[in-house]
Design an enzyme around this catalytic site. Structure first.
Site, PDB file in Angstrom:
ATOM      1  N   HIS A  27      40.198 -39.306  46.542  1.00 52.19           N
ATOM      2  CA  HIS A  27      41.315 -40.212  46.914  1.00 52.19           C
ATOM      3  C   HIS A  27      42.666 -39.456  46.692  1.00 52.19           C
ATOM      4  O   HIS A  27      43.678 -39.819  47.563  1.00 52.19           O
ATOM      5  CB  HIS A  27      41.206 -41.301  46.262  1.00 52.19           C
ATOM      6  CG  HIS A  27      42.369 -42.383  46.423  1.00 52.19           C
ATOM      7  ND1 HIS A  27      42.695 -43.147  45.397  1.00 52.19           N
ATOM      8  CD2 HIS A  27      42.976 -42.861  47.515  1.00 52.19           C
ATOM      9  CE1 HIS A  27      43.503 -44.168  45.987  1.00 52.19           C
ATOM     10  NE2 HIS A  27      43.730 -43.806  46.902  1.00 52.19           N
ATOM     11  N   HIS A  30      46.559 -52.448  44.143  1.00 49.49           N
ATOM     12  CA  HIS A  30      47.489 -51.916  44.808  1.00 49.49           C
ATOM     13  C   HIS A  30      47.751 -52.264  46.142  1.00 49.49           C
ATOM     14  O   HIS A  30      47.812 -51.397  47.123  1.00 49.49           O
ATOM     15  CB  HIS A  30      47.808 -50.455  44.667  1.00 49.49           C
ATOM     16  CG  HIS A  30      46.477 -49.517  44.954  1.00 49.49           C
ATOM     17  ND1 HIS A  30      45.949 -49.522  46.088  1.00 49.49           N
ATOM     18  CD2 HIS A  30      46.004 -48.626  44.114  1.00 49.49           C
ATOM     19  CE1 HIS A  30      44.903 -48.655  45.873  1.00 49.49           C
ATOM     20  NE2 HIS A  30      45.025 -47.973  44.830  1.00 49.49           N
ATOM     21  N   ASP A  51      43.126 -46.019  36.911  1.00 49.34           N
ATOM     22  CA  ASP A  51      42.073 -47.123  36.737  1.00 49.34           C
ATOM     23  C   ASP A  51      41.054 -46.235  36.142  1.00 49.34           C
ATOM     24  O   ASP A  51      40.149 -46.738  35.448  1.00 49.34           O
ATOM     25  CB  ASP A  51      41.860 -47.766  38.242  1.00 49.34           C
ATOM     26  CG  ASP A  51      41.673 -46.901  39.400  1.00 49.34           C
ATOM     27  OD1 ASP A  51      42.305 -45.705  39.287  1.00 49.34           O
ATOM     28  OD2 ASP A  51      40.801 -46.880  40.155  1.00 49.34           O
ATOM     29  N   HIS A  65      33.594 -47.195  41.415  1.00 50.32           N
ATOM     30  CA  HIS A  65      33.893 -48.553  41.399  1.00 50.32           C
ATOM     31  C   HIS A  65      32.495 -49.412  42.002  1.00 50.32           C
ATOM     32  O   HIS A  65      31.832 -48.743  43.118  1.00 50.32           O
ATOM     33  CB  HIS A  65      34.944 -49.043  42.566  1.00 50.32           C
ATOM     34  CG  HIS A  65      36.288 -48.414  41.817  1.00 50.32           C
ATOM     35  ND1 HIS A  65      36.869 -48.892  40.795  1.00 50.32           N
ATOM     36  CD2 HIS A  65      37.230 -47.613  42.268  1.00 50.32           C
ATOM     37  CE1 HIS A  65      38.167 -48.497  40.584  1.00 50.32           C
ATOM     38  NE2 HIS A  65      38.129 -47.470  41.622  1.00 50.32           N
ATOM     39  N   GLU A  82      44.088 -41.124  38.630  1.00 53.29           N
ATOM     40  CA  GLU A  82      44.578 -42.441  38.888  1.00 53.29           C
ATOM     41  C   GLU A  82      44.303 -43.359  37.719  1.00 53.29           C
ATOM     42  O   GLU A  82      43.367 -43.050  37.066  1.00 53.29           O
ATOM     43  CB  GLU A  82      44.025 -43.024  40.068  1.00 53.29           C
ATOM     44  CG  GLU A  82      44.907 -44.204  40.740  1.00 53.29           C
ATOM     45  CD  GLU A  82      44.660 -44.772  42.095  1.00 53.29           C
ATOM     46  OE1 GLU A  82      43.758 -44.026  42.742  1.00 53.29           O
ATOM     47  OE2 GLU A  82      45.560 -45.721  42.362  1.00 53.29           O
ATOM     48  N   TYR A 119      36.432 -51.147  51.258  1.00 55.77           N
ATOM     49  CA  TYR A 119      37.102 -50.363  50.580  1.00 55.77           C
ATOM     50  C   TYR A 119      37.363 -49.032  51.219  1.00 55.77           C
ATOM     51  O   TYR A 119      38.401 -48.416  51.080  1.00 55.77           O
ATOM     52  CB  TYR A 119      35.827 -50.238  49.453  1.00 55.77           C
ATOM     53  CG  TYR A 119      36.109 -48.810  48.571  1.00 55.77           C
ATOM     54  CD1 TYR A 119      36.654 -49.406  46.935  1.00 55.77           C
ATOM     55  CD2 TYR A 119      36.155 -47.526  48.606  1.00 55.77           C
ATOM     56  CE1 TYR A 119      36.928 -48.430  45.962  1.00 55.77           C
ATOM     57  CE2 TYR A 119      36.181 -46.650  47.673  1.00 55.77           C
ATOM     58  CZ  TYR A 119      36.963 -46.918  46.443  1.00 55.77           C
ATOM     59  OH  TYR A 119      36.795 -46.036  45.234  1.00 55.77           O
ATOM     60  N   ASP A 137      35.973 -42.074  43.237  1.00 58.38           N
ATOM     61  CA  ASP A 137      36.437 -43.204  44.136  1.00 58.38           C
ATOM     62  C   ASP A 137      35.399 -43.244  45.517  1.00 58.38           C
ATOM     63  O   ASP A 137      35.374 -44.361  46.005  1.00 58.38           O
ATOM     64  CB  ASP A 137      37.641 -42.925  44.606  1.00 58.38           C
ATOM     65  CG  ASP A 137      38.720 -43.461  43.682  1.00 58.38           C
ATOM     66  OD1 ASP A 137      38.375 -44.398  43.062  1.00 58.38           O
ATOM     67  OD2 ASP A 137      39.981 -43.198  43.889  1.00 58.38           O
ATOM     68  N   HIS A 142      39.335 -37.978  38.217  1.00 58.50           N
ATOM     69  CA  HIS A 142      40.418 -38.455  38.913  1.00 58.50           C
ATOM     70  C   HIS A 142      41.473 -39.201  38.030  1.00 58.50           C
ATOM     71  O   HIS A 142      40.953 -39.815  37.253  1.00 58.50           O
ATOM     72  CB  HIS A 142      39.930 -39.479  40.002  1.00 58.50           C
ATOM     73  CG  HIS A 142      40.871 -40.172  40.772  1.00 58.50           C
ATOM     74  ND1 HIS A 142      42.021 -39.492  41.208  1.00 58.50           N
ATOM     75  CD2 HIS A 142      40.918 -41.320  41.589  1.00 58.50           C
ATOM     76  CE1 HIS A 142      42.807 -40.330  42.088  1.00 58.50           C
ATOM     77  NE2 HIS A 142      41.889 -41.499  42.088  1.00 58.50           N
TER      78      HIS A 142
END
Ligand code: FEO
Length: 393
Positions: free
Chosen positions: A141, A22, A80, A219, A78, A188, A160, A76
């Protein structure tokens, strides 16, 4: 097959190819980490990006059949991390989905109605020999973000937070090159968490006094060798830590704004301060922002194009402003051509981004004269003096 702790397994996916996350350039790809926690009952914590569904399932089935999963925890929503959850639930309908209240709402917005139990109803899961306890960390996040903690193993599944966009065949911090690891952990934080420092600080506060031996983010690699070091890094960054360092970011039409940029950089260096210069046409904005994180001053140059800012510089400013850099000095400079329009715009954007604006923006019409070059150089010297004063050196 990778064991994070006894009965806690990494079952995620490695995305070697992604280079744009993104709007943030991910030179080294990333991973989507998912963890299988096996006690008498089985919990799967976090999903992966949708295109990695088969790989994810293959990794899970190294340990358990899909029919044996009792809980599907979504830290989370999101995509991903949540992109595979609805599909897995269709194949494993016995698994109870657990998320924060806002996670439930966000999952339903993305994937339609899902039977989600919230952590208000289930603040902990007793898996029999293993416990998962949940803590909401809103805005670290997204509003729905939460973390999962396994007290028996002192393992924090931090989603995250503490991540790095780093694809590798190793799964742990002590197995990878430390320079690369910290470069990616810094990038990051700068590109994802910098605008959320208040929320990250709150999350760090919640972590105080909690014994943690392993931090397993969603991640990159798992921090087992130095979990304290990344917590220390985050503590510095949320407080706006900076070094005596200046970042000069610019673009140029006929080389005049570059001449000013280089003159300023010479002045800063002569003043005893480290200076990094980036042409925004050559270097991606997210790499520049990584340098900005620990810099004290950000100097942005643009030539006038049609009485306005140069598009690459406008893009950088939009990105920088959204990231809300904290405690930075800023200044604009550039060639006016014959009428200007860019420098004023840059100044406005820097101010709106919360930077303290330094007076005396170096400018020239068309090409800098020797005197204008000297003024830019002197400006750089002044910036160095101010940076050193602010740094207390
Ligand atoms: Fe890695 Fe906010 O998702």
């Amino acid at each position: 097959m990778v064991e994070i702790a006894d009965g806690v397994h990494w079952v995620g996916a490695v995305d070697w190819d992604i280079r744009d996350f993104h709007g943030y350039i991910t030179h080294r790809g990333t991973t989507y980490n998912s963890y299988l926690v096996v006690g008498d009952r089985v919990a799967l914590v976090d999903g992966v990006k949708s295109r990695f569904y088969e790989e994810w399932v293959r990794h899970i089935e190294e340990y358990v059949g899909l029919g044996e999963i009792d809980y599907l925890v979504s830290n989370h929503a999101e995509p991903d991390h949540s992109g595979t959850i609805a599909r897995l639930h269709r194949e494993a309908p016995q698994a109870e989905i657990v998320a924060s209240p806002r996670g439930k709402a966000t999952l339903e917005k993305y994937y339609g109605a899902l039977p989600v139990t919230t952590i208000k109803e289930r603040p902990t899961l007793d898996l029999g020999g293993k416990t998962l306890s949940f803590v909401e960390v809103p805005m670290a996040h997204w509003p729905d973000s939460m973390v999962s903690y396994i007290p028996e193993d002192r393992v924090l599944l931090s989603n995250d937070a503490f991540g790095q966009h780093l694809a590798s065949s190793q799964r742990f911090d002590d197995q990878v090159d430390q320079g690369v690891l910290w470069q990616e952990a810094t990038a990051y934080y700068a590109n994802i968490l910098m605008p959320l420092r208040a929320a990250v600080r709150r999350a760090l506060k919640q972590l105080e006094g909690v014994p943690v031996e392993v931090i397993a983010p969603s991640h990159g690699v798992v921090w087992r060798g130095s979990p304290g070091a990344i917590v220390e890094g985050y503590s510095k960054w949320v407080d706006g830590y900076s070094q005596p360092k200046v970042v000069v970011a610019y673009d140029t039409m006929w080389g005049s704004t570059r001449e000013l940029a280089y003159a300023i950089a010479e002045g800063v260096a002569q003043g005893g301060v480290d200076c990094r210069v980036y042409c925004l046409r050559e270097t991606h904005r997210s790499d520049v922002v990584t340098e900005v994180l620990e810099a004290k001053a950000v100097l942005v140059g643009s030539p006038a194009l049609n009485n306005h800012v140069y598009p690459t510089v406008a893009g950088f400013l939009a990105y920088l402003r959204g990231l809300k850099p904290y405690g930075k000095l800023g200044a604009a400079f550039g060639s006016l051509g014959w009428s200007g329009g860019a420098v004023r715009f840059v100044e406005e954007q820097l101010k709106l981004g919360g930077l303290e604006l330094l007076e005396g923006a170096p400018q020239c019409s068309f090409k800098p004269t020797a005197e204008e070059w000297r003024e830019a150089y002197e400006f750089g010297l002044g910036v160095a003096r101010r940076v050193l004063e602010d740094s207390g050196t």
